[in-house]
Design a protein around this motif. Structure first.
Motif, short mmCIF file in Angstrom:
data_model
loop_
_atom_site.label_atom_id
_atom_site.label_comp_id
_atom_site.label_asym_id
_atom_site.label_seq_id
_atom_site.Cartn_x
_atom_site.Cartn_y
_atom_site.Cartn_z
N SER A 26 23.08 24.14 26.09
CA SER A 26 24.19 23.19 25.96
C SER A 26 25.23 23.33 27.05
O SER A 26 26.18 22.56 27.13
N GLY A 27 25.04 24.33 27.92
CA GLY A 27 25.97 24.49 29.03
C GLY A 27 27.30 25.08 28.66
O GLY A 27 28.29 24.90 29.38
N THR A 28 27.36 25.78 27.52
CA THR A 28 28.62 26.37 27.08
C THR A 28 28.59 27.89 27.14
O THR A 28 29.44 28.56 26.55
N GLY A 29 27.58 28.44 27.83
CA GLY A 29 27.48 29.89 27.94
C GLY A 29 28.62 30.48 28.74
O GLY A 29 29.38 29.76 29.42
N ALA A 30 28.76 31.79 28.69
CA ALA A 30 29.87 32.46 29.36
C ALA A 30 29.83 32.25 30.87
O ALA A 30 30.89 32.19 31.52
N LEU A 31 28.64 32.10 31.43
CA LEU A 31 28.54 31.91 32.88
C LEU A 31 28.51 30.43 33.25
O LEU A 31 28.63 30.09 34.44
N VAL A 33 30.73 28.17 32.02
CA VAL A 33 32.09 27.66 32.12
C VAL A 33 32.75 28.22 33.37
O VAL A 33 32.25 29.17 33.99
N SER A 34 33.89 27.67 33.68
CA SER A 34 34.60 28.11 34.88
C SER A 34 35.21 29.49 34.69
O SER A 34 35.41 29.95 33.54
N ALA A 35 35.49 30.14 35.81
CA ALA A 35 36.11 31.46 35.75
C ALA A 35 37.46 31.39 35.05
O ALA A 35 37.80 32.26 34.23
N ALA A 36 38.25 30.38 35.34
CA ALA A 36 39.58 30.26 34.74
C ALA A 36 39.49 30.10 33.22
O ALA A 36 40.27 30.69 32.47
N GLU A 37 38.52 29.28 32.78
CA GLU A 37 38.37 29.06 31.33
C GLU A 37 37.96 30.34 30.62
O GLU A 37 38.50 30.67 29.57
N PHE A 38 36.99 31.05 31.18
CA PHE A 38 36.51 32.24 30.49
C PHE A 38 37.56 33.36 30.52
O PHE A 38 37.78 34.05 29.53
N LEU A 39 38.20 33.51 31.67
CA LEU A 39 39.20 34.58 31.78
C LEU A 39 40.43 34.32 30.91
O LEU A 39 41.17 35.24 30.57
N SER A 40 40.63 33.05 30.51
CA SER A 40 41.79 32.74 29.66
C SER A 40 41.64 33.33 28.26
O SER A 40 42.64 33.47 27.54
N LEU A 76 32.44 41.69 28.48
CA LEU A 76 32.94 42.43 29.64
C LEU A 76 32.10 42.10 30.88
O LEU A 76 32.65 41.89 31.98
N MET A 77 30.77 42.07 30.73
CA MET A 77 29.89 41.77 31.88
C MET A 77 30.11 40.35 32.39
O MET A 77 30.11 40.11 33.61
N ALA A 78 30.32 39.40 31.43
CA ALA A 78 30.58 38.03 31.85
C ALA A 78 31.90 37.94 32.61
O ALA A 78 32.02 37.20 33.61
N ALA A 79 32.89 38.69 32.15
CA ALA A 79 34.18 38.72 32.84
C ALA A 79 34.01 39.29 34.25
O ALA A 79 34.60 38.76 35.22
N LEU A 80 33.24 40.34 34.38
CA LEU A 80 33.00 40.94 35.70
C LEU A 80 32.30 39.95 36.62
O LEU A 80 32.63 39.86 37.83
N PHE A 81 31.36 39.21 36.08
CA PHE A 81 30.67 38.19 36.88
C PHE A 81 31.69 37.21 37.47
O PHE A 81 31.67 36.91 38.67
N HIS A 82 32.57 36.67 36.61
CA HIS A 82 33.54 35.67 37.08
C HIS A 82 34.53 36.29 38.06
O HIS A 82 34.93 35.63 39.02
N LEU A 83 34.93 37.52 37.80
CA LEU A 83 35.91 38.17 38.69
C LEU A 83 35.33 38.35 40.09
O LEU A 83 36.06 38.21 41.10
N CYS A 84 34.04 38.67 40.18
CA CYS A 84 33.42 38.90 41.48
C CYS A 84 32.91 37.58 42.09
O CYS A 84 32.92 37.42 43.32
N HIS A 85 32.47 36.67 41.23
CA HIS A 85 31.92 35.42 41.74
C HIS A 85 33.04 34.51 42.24
O HIS A 85 32.85 33.73 43.19
N CYS A 115 29.86 40.07 47.91
CA CYS A 115 28.54 40.23 47.31
C CYS A 115 28.12 38.95 46.58
O CYS A 115 28.94 38.18 46.10
N PHE A 116 26.81 38.81 46.53
CA PHE A 116 26.24 37.76 45.69
C PHE A 116 26.07 38.36 44.29
O PHE A 116 25.55 39.46 44.13
N VAL A 117 26.52 37.62 43.27
CA VAL A 117 26.54 38.14 41.91
C VAL A 117 25.37 37.59 41.11
O VAL A 117 25.19 36.36 41.03
N ILE A 118 24.59 38.49 40.54
CA ILE A 118 23.47 38.11 39.67
C ILE A 118 23.73 38.73 38.29
O ILE A 118 23.94 39.94 38.19
N ALA A 119 23.70 37.90 37.25
CA ALA A 119 23.89 38.39 35.88
C ALA A 119 22.80 37.82 35.00
O ALA A 119 22.56 36.61 35.01
N GLU A 120 22.13 38.67 34.29
CA GLU A 120 21.02 38.23 33.43
C GLU A 120 21.00 39.03 32.13
O GLU A 120 21.17 40.26 32.15
#
Length: 913
Positions: A26-31, A33-40, A76-85, A115-120
Motif C-alpha cells: 500500500s506504500g505506507t511502509g516506514a521506508l 514515506v518521506s524522511a520528514a513524515e517518519f521522523l516526526s 530505530l532501523m527505519a529512522a537510521l535509514f531516513h537519517l542517512c538517506h 553512503c548508499f543506504v540499503i535496508a531490508e
C-alpha cells in the motif's frame, strides 16, 4: 486531560497496527514515506542516538540491535535509514531535538551522507541469499554479480571478501538488515543445501569489512538473542551492541511512548501537569510512605509519565508484559491508546483501575490480544464473574461499593504479574482508584472488605490480595451466601430458624422437657402456615413446656402478643412462654449478618458431599460465628399475666431478663417462672376452690392451661408433672383429699408428717383419663370412723358411709361389704350411695344460670369466658337465641354444630301474604 491529542492513526474506532514494515504494497511502509513524515513520530532515544554515533565517520565496528519482539528495533532501523538517506532532513531533525531537550551534543552528531543506504527486513524472504540483496539494490550490484558469476570454475560458494571490498570501494554502503536471526535460523544446512553455512561465512566477510573499513561499509543488524548462532559470527569483531536495556532505556521508552501516542505531549507545561496531579501524588506519598527527601524526584516521575501514572507504566513494563509474553513497546502502545480513549475524564491520571473489565473497548482487550498465556485470559473471566457476584451480593452496591469495578480491575491487572509480585497490597489499590480527591480510608476499607468477602477467586497471600484461577472456598461460600436470589424459596429463613432452635434446645435434657417453637417471618399474621402439621399447636400433646421464640421485640408488647394469642392459639393459651430478642436488635430474619451466616452453613452442608473442604467451613461458620451470636440474641421472656379476650390489647404480660445463653435459657426461664412469677398461695386457693365443688384433677389441669377470665391474674403454667406434684403436696399437708377413680382414697393421716405423706402418695395420680376420674375433696367431706369412710356431699349435706379396712396401714381402704375394691362416695364426683343398685340417684350439682342479650359472635365468645366457662366446664340446656337469619345462614350453622351432641330446634318461619 490538559488538551492532549492522539496522533491521527490512533483516533479511529479501530486502532491501526503499530508494527513497523519497511515496505508494503500500500506504500505506507516506514521506508515508503518521506524522511520528514517518519521522523516526526520518532523520539531521539538513547538507543537511537547511540546507533547514530556508532555509524559516524571513523567508527570501526558493526552495530547489532539486541532485543525481543516489539521493543522498537525496526523503528530505530527505519529512522537510521531516513537519517542517512536524507541527511539534510536528518540534520535538521537532530538540531530541533537538541534545542528542545537542551542537549547540544545531539546536534553535533554527524550523519553519513556519503553512503548508499540499503535496508531490508529479512523475515519477508524476498531474497534467497544474503548477497542477492546487495546485487539487487546496490548501484553497482549487477556489475559485481556478473563478475562473480563469470568466474567459471573459480566461482566460490559465496562472493569473496575481495569482490565485496571492491564493490563497497566503488560505492560506500550502509547495510541495514532487520530480523537477521529469524532469517538465519530458517535456513537449511544439509550436505546438499548448506545454505546456513554459506550465510555464516558471508556475514563474517561483511563483519570484517565493516570493522576494518567503516568508511566503506556500515553494517547494522538486529537479533533477538545475544547467544544465537546468528550473532556469534558478528560478535567476533566486537560490534556495538544496542540492547535496549541500558540505564536510560526505561526513561527513553516512556518518552518514546508518549511522543509516539500524542501529537502535543511535549507542549504540555510541566507546571500544569504538577498542579493537575497534586491530589493523587499527595495520596501516593502518604499511602506508600515515601520519605520526604524523595518527594521531588517522584513528583518529576509523575510529570514525565503524564497522563499515565508512573506506577502503572512500571507495572506494565516490568511485570505484566513480561509475564504475558507481550511484545513490549509495540503492544504497550496499543494498550495505552485504548486506555486513553476509554478513561474516566474525571480522573487526572490513568492507573491500573482504568483497565475496565466491563468495557470491552478499554485497554483490557488490547492487553488480552497481546497475551499468550491462556491462564491470564481465563483469569479475566473469573474477575468479571467475581465483580458480578459482588454487585449482586452487596446491598445498595452503587453507594456501598461505588469503586468495586475499579478495585477489581486494578487487582486483576496486578495479578497478571510474576508469582513473587502477583496481586497488590490494599494501599496500592487505594492509590489506583484515587483521582483528583482523596478517598476516605475507612470507606475504602469497607469497600475492599465487601469485595474480598464476596469474591471467590481472591486469595490472601501474606498481606497481598491476589486473583487466582482456583477458587477460594471460603470466599465462594460467602459470596453465594450473600446472594439473596439463591434463596427465593425461603430456605435461608427456615435454616436460620432451625439453627436458633438448635442453639436454644440443643441438649437432650432441654428438648425432653421444653418445646422450643421458633416463629418465622409470618409470625404475626399467619404463623402456622410456615410449619408442618406435626409442629402446629394441635399436636402439642406430649406435656412439654412451650417456649415460643419471637423473631423481633414488639414495639407494643401487650398489644401484639395479646392479639397474637387470641388469633393464633385456640386453646392452652396460658401454657406459652414467649422468648424475646434484645431490644433494638430488630427482626432476626432481617439481620443480614445472621442471615448470611445461616446461608453459609446451609450451603456448606450441601456442598460438603462433593468437596470435603466445606465440611470444615460448615463447622467453622456454625461454631465460631453463628452460634456465639445466637446464644445471646434472646435475653428476655414474657408470660401472660392478665387476659382480656374482648380487648386483647389490654392483656398484661410479665416480662423479665433471664441472664442465660443458648440451651441454658429454657431452664432459666422455667426457674424464674417457678420462683418469681408463680405464687403458690394463688395456686392453693384455686385448688381448694375446685375441691369445694369436688372437681377432678383433670379439670384443674385444663383450667390452668387457659388464662383466667374476668381480669383475674393468671396462674403460671408449670407443666402437668409440676401441677400434679403440687396437688399431691397439698393433699399430703392435709388440705384436700383425693379420690383416685373410686379405687383408692389419698388423705393425710392425723399427726402424719407431710413429707411421709408425700412419700406415700407421690406418683399415684396417673395420666390422661385417670386424671378426669380423680376427684379433689375437702377433708371435711371425708372422714374415717370405725373402719368406715364417710363422704359428705358438699352441696346437699347428705352423707354416705362404707365399712372399710385399712389392710396395710398405708391409708388405703378396702370395702369389706363387697367383692369390689373401692370407696363409696356421694357428690358430683362420687358414685351412687349403693353400688349394688339400691339407690341409683346421683346427688344434685348446683347450676348457675347465665344469660347474655343478642350480640356478635366475637362478643358472645368473650362473655362465655367471663362467666368462667373453660374447655372442661360442663354446661346444660344450652339455648342459642337468634333474632333473625336466612335459610342459608341456618344451614351453615347446623353444618358447623359439633359432633357427638344432640340438638333440638324451634323456629318461626316467615311466609308471604
Amino acid at each position: 486531560m490538559l488538551g492532549l491529542t492522539l496522533r491521527e492513526e490512533f483516533r479511529g474506532k479501530r486502532l491501526k497496527g503499530t508494527t513497523v514494515d519497511f515496505k508494503n504494497q500500500s506504500g505506507t511502509g516506514a521506508l515508503d514515506v518521506s524522511a520528514a513524515e517518519f521522523l516526526s513520530i520518532t523520539y531521539p532515544s538513547h538507543d537511537l542516538l547511540k546507533t547514530i554515533e556508532a555509524t559516524q565517520q571513523g567508527q570501526s565496528r558493526p552495530v547489532v540491535l539486541l532485543g525481543s519482539r516489539g521493543q522498537g528495533k525496526s523503528h530505530l532501523m527505519a529512522a537510521l535509514f531516513h537519517l542517512c538517506h536524507n541527511s539534510e532532513t536528518g540534520a535538521s531533525w537532530l538540531s530541533e531535538w537538541a534545542e528542545h531537550l537542551k542537549n547540544p551534543q545531539i546536534g553535533n552528531l554527524k550523519l553519513r551522507n556519503d553512503c548508499f543506504v540499503i535496508a531490508e527486513s529479512l523475515h519477508l524472504q524476498r531474497y534467497k541469499y544474503l548477497w542477492d540483496i546487495l546485487f539487487a539494490i546496490h548501484p553497482k550490484g549487477n556489475y559485481y554479480e556478473g563478475k562473480w558469476s563469470g568466474m567459471g570454475e573459480k566461482k566460490t560458494d559465496v562472493p569473496s571478501y575481495d569482490l565485496m571490498m571492491e564493490m563497497f570501494t566503488d560505492q560506500p554502503t550502509v547495510l541495514i538488515l532487520d530480523e537477521f536471526q529469524t532469517w538465519y535460523e530458517g535456513l537449511t544446512n544439509t550436505k546438499q543445501y548448506p545454505w546456513r553455512n554459506w550465510a555464516f561465512n558471508f556475514i563474517q566477510i561483511l563483519s570484517e569489512i565493516a570493522q576494518k573499513n567503516p568508511e566503506k561499509l556500515v553494517l547494522v543488524v538486529s537479533v533477538r538473542e545475544g547467544n544465537s548462532d546468528a550473532y556469534q559470527q558478528i560478535r567476533r569483531v566486537n560490534p556495538v551492541d544496542v540492547d535496549f536495556k541500558g540505564p536510560y532505556a526505561k526513561r527513553d521508552r516512556q518518552r518514546l511512548l508518549l511522543y509516539r501516542i500524542f501529537e502535543n505531549r511535549m507542549q504540555v507545561p510541566n507546571g500544569d501537569i504538577a498542579k493537575a496531579t497534586a491530589a493523587h501524588v499527595s495520596e501516593y506519598f502518604r499511602l506508600s510512605k515515601i520519605p520526604p527527601q524523595e518527594h521531588e524526584k517522584r513528583t518529576e516521575d509523575f510529570v514525565e509519565s503524564y497522563p499515565f501514572a508512573p506506577h502503572l507504566l512500571k507495572l506494565l513494563d516490568d511485570q505484566v508484559l513480561i509475564a504475558t509474553d507481550a511484545q513490549e513497546t509495540r503492544d504497550l502502545i496499543k494498550i495505552l491508546v485504548d486506555l486513553f480513549k476509554t478513561y474516566d475524564s474525571k480522573k487526572t491520571l490513568i492507573t491500573a483501575a482504568d483497565f475496565s473489565l466491563t468495557n470491552e473497548k478499554s485497554g483490557v482487550a488490547s492487553l488480552l490480544d497481546s497475551v499468550a498465556n491462556q491462564l491470564h485470559k481465563d483469569l479475566r473471566e473469573k474477575a468479571l464473574r467475581n465483580y458480578e457476584v459482588v454487585v449482586e451480593a452487596v446491598p445498595n452496591a452503587n453507594t456501598t461499593i461505588s469503586h468495586a469495578e475499579e478495585i477489581i480491575s486494578a487487582l486483576w491487572l496486578r495479578s497478571l504479574t510474576v508469582d513473587q509480585m502477583a496481586g497488590a497490597e490494599p494501599y496500592e489499590l487505594q492509590i489506583d482508584i484515587t483521582g483528583d480527591k482523596p478517598i476516605d480510608d475507612n470507606r475504602f476499607e469497607v469497600e475492599l472488605a465487601n469485595i474480598v468477602d464476596n469474591s471467590f477467586n481472591i486469595h490472601q497471600v501474606g498481606s497481598r490480595l491476589v486473583f487466582k484461577r482456583e477458587e477460594n472456598a471460603r470466599s465462594k461460600l460467602i459470596a453465594h451466601a450473600k446472594n439473596g436470589k439463591l434463596f427465593q424459596n425461603g430456605e435461608d429463613i427456615d435454616h436460620l430458624a432451625k439453627e436458633i432452635r438448635a442453639v436454644i434446645s440443643g441438649s437432650e435434657d432441654v428438648s425432653a422437657k421444653h418445646r422450643v417453637v421458633v416463629l418465622k417471618k409470618k409470625w404475626q399474621g399467619d404463623p402456622w402456615s410456615e410449619f408442618d402439621e406435626k409442629q402446629q399447636p394441635k399436636s402439642w400433646n406430649d406435656g412439654k413446656l412451650p417456649l415460643v421464640v419471637v423473631p423481633d421485640y414488639p414495639e407494643k408488647l401487650e398489644v401484639i402478643l395479646g392479639k397474637w394469642l387470641k388469633d393464633n392459639m385456640q386453646e392452652n393459651r396460658n401454657t406459652l412462654r414467649f422468648l424475646l430478642p434484645q431490644k433494638g436488635t430488630g427482626n432476626v430474619y432481617y439481620d443480614r449478618e445472621l442471615l448470611v451466616l445461616a446461608r453459609a452453613v446451609f450451603l456448606a452442608m450441601k456442598w460438603k458431599t462433593t468437596e470435603k473442604v466445606y465440611a470444615e467451613l460448615e463447622r467453622s461458620f456454625r461454631k465460631d460465628e453463628l452460634i456465639p451470636k445466637l446464644k445471646s440474641r434472646f435475653d428476655r421472656f414474657a408470660l401472660l399475666s392478665e387476659w382480656n379476650y374482648a380487648e386483647p390489647a389490654k392483656c398484661q404480660f410479665e416480662e423479665a431478663k433471664h441472664d442465660a445463653q443458648g440451651d441454658k435459657i429454657p431452664d432459666a426461664v422455667d426457674r424464674l417462672v417457678r420462683e418469681e412469677v408463680f405464687i403458690p398461695e394463688e395456686f392453693e386457693e384455686y385448688v381448694l376452690k375446685l375441691a369445694e365443688n369436688s372437681e377432678s384433677v383433670g379439670k384443674l389441669l385444663k383450667d390452668l392451661k387457659e388464662p383466667r377470665p374476668g381480669g383475674k391474674p393468671c396462674i403460671p403454667w408449670l407443666g402437668e408433672i409440676a401441677v400434679k406434684e403440687r396437688v399431691i403436696r397439698i393433699c399430703a399437708e392435709g388440705q384436700i383429699a383425693l379420690n383416685l377413680r373410686n379405687m383408692e382414697m389419698l388423705q393425710a393421716k392425723p399427726s402424719e408428717d407431710p413429707d411421709d405423706a408425700w412419700t406415700r402418695m407421690k406418683g399415684k395420680l396417673g395420666t390422661g383419663k385417670h386424671l378426669d376420674e380423680t376427684i379433689m375433696l375437702l377433708p371435711d367431706a371425708v372422714s374415717v370412723s370405725g373402719g368406715k369412710t364417710v363422704v359428705t356431699d358438699p352441696v346437699t349435706g347428705e352423707t354416705n358411709s362404707v365399712e372399710v379396712v385399712d389392710t396395710d396401714g398405708t391409708g388405703s381402704f378396702i370395702d369389706t361389704g363387697s367383692t369390689t375394691t373401692g370407696v363409696t362416695t356421694t357428690g358430683s364426683g362420687g358414685v351412687p350411695g349403693n353400688i349394688f343398685g339400691g339407690d341409683d340417684e346421683v346427688s344434685t350439682v348446683s347450676k348457675k344460670p347465665c344469660s347474655a342479650p343478642p350480640t356478635s359472635g366475637l362478643n358472645l365468645l368473650g362473655q362465655v369466658e367471663s362467666w368462667g366457662i373453660g374447655p372442661a366446664t360442663n354446661v346444660n340446656n344450652v339455648a342459642l337465641k337468634i333474632g333473625k337469619m336466612t335459610g342459608a345462614q341456618l344451614q351453615d350453622l347446623i353444618k358447623d354444630l359439633p359432633d357427638g351432641v344432640t340438638f333440638g330446634l324451634d323456629l318461626e318461619k316467615e311466609e308471604g301474604n
